[in-house]
Write an enzyme that holds these catalytic residues in place. Sequence first.
Site, short mmCIF file in Angstrom:
data_model
loop_
_atom_site.label_atom_id
_atom_site.label_comp_id
_atom_site.label_asym_id
_atom_site.label_seq_id
_atom_site.Cartn_x
_atom_site.Cartn_y
_atom_site.Cartn_z
N LYS A 1 0.82 -1.24 0.10
CA LYS A 1 0.09 -0.25 0.03
C LYS A 1 0.97 1.15 0.02
CE LYS A 1 -3.93 -2.11 2.36
NZ LYS A 1 -4.96 -2.01 3.43
N TYR B 1 -13.00 -2.37 -2.72
CA TYR B 1 -13.33 -2.51 -1.19
C TYR B 1 -14.79 -2.55 -1.21
CZ TYR B 1 -8.68 -1.61 0.48
OH TYR B 1 -7.30 -1.78 0.64
N ARG C 1 -1.73 -14.37 5.15
CA ARG C 1 -2.37 -13.49 6.04
C ARG C 1 -1.69 -13.45 7.55
NH1 ARG C 1 -6.66 -10.65 4.48
NH2 ARG C 1 -7.80 -10.85 6.49
N THR D 1 -4.97 -6.63 11.01
CA THR D 1 -5.29 -5.43 10.50
C THR D 1 -4.70 -4.21 11.03
OG1 THR D 1 -7.16 -6.60 9.19
CG2 THR D 1 -7.05 -4.09 9.08
N ARG E 1 2.72 -6.33 9.63
CA ARG E 1 2.15 -5.14 10.27
C ARG E 1 2.63 -4.89 11.65
NH1 ARG E 1 -3.37 -7.23 7.82
NH2 ARG E 1 -3.47 -6.17 5.76
N ASN F 1 -1.93 0.41 7.23
CA ASN F 1 -1.42 -1.00 7.65
C ASN F 1 -0.61 -1.77 6.46
OD1 ASN F 1 -3.21 -1.68 5.73
ND2 ASN F 1 -4.53 -3.00 6.97
N HIS G 1 -2.01 -5.51 1.83
CA HIS G 1 -3.46 -6.07 1.70
C HIS G 1 -3.15 -7.55 1.11
CE1 HIS G 1 -7.45 -7.04 0.49
NE2 HIS G 1 -6.86 -7.45 -0.92
N GLU H 1 -10.52 -10.24 -6.72
CA GLU H 1 -9.55 -9.30 -6.70
C GLU H 1 -8.32 -9.30 -7.90
OE1 GLU H 1 -9.77 -8.56 -1.85
OE2 GLU H 1 -7.91 -9.37 -2.68
#
Length: 157
Positions: free
Chosen positions: A10, A50, A86, A92, A103, A113, A116, A127
């Site tokens: 990000k 989103y 993940r 998150t 993170r 954060n 993604h 996605e």
Amino acid sequence: MQERTLIIIKPDAVQRQIIGRVIDRLEMKGFRVTGAKMMHISLELAEKHYQEHKGQPYYDRLCRYISSSPSLVMVWQGENIIKLSRNLMGETLASQARPGTIRGDFSTAENYNIVHGSDSPESAESEISLFFNEDEIVDYELTIEPWLSGTYHEKIR
């Protein structure tokens, strides 16, 4: 089980110049990148990405954040990559992310954060198709694949 997932590094990570550190964590886990592009995600694309959060109080902020500056958008592949990546990313919210996770080690604010990752095979497929055409994804084998999957012993029998 081989899976694909969408990983977005990000804007905060791009601006802080830690793209390589995030990629390094994924590569060290044995995953392989099969598609990548640096892009400035439009607000329209962010809203599509989103859409499941539409109506939430954070939705507009989330869309503005991801479209505020360039991101590195990638397709990664590997054994159980969705769950494992993940876990590697961590919770998150920065305050809940454990040290040792991406993170937990790099997030500095609740709203920023770093990364993604798709949360299910269905969302990964959806996605990925938002950001990539199939011809932009390169499928290839890593020679270390049998070592990563624990199947090398089958080759030496």
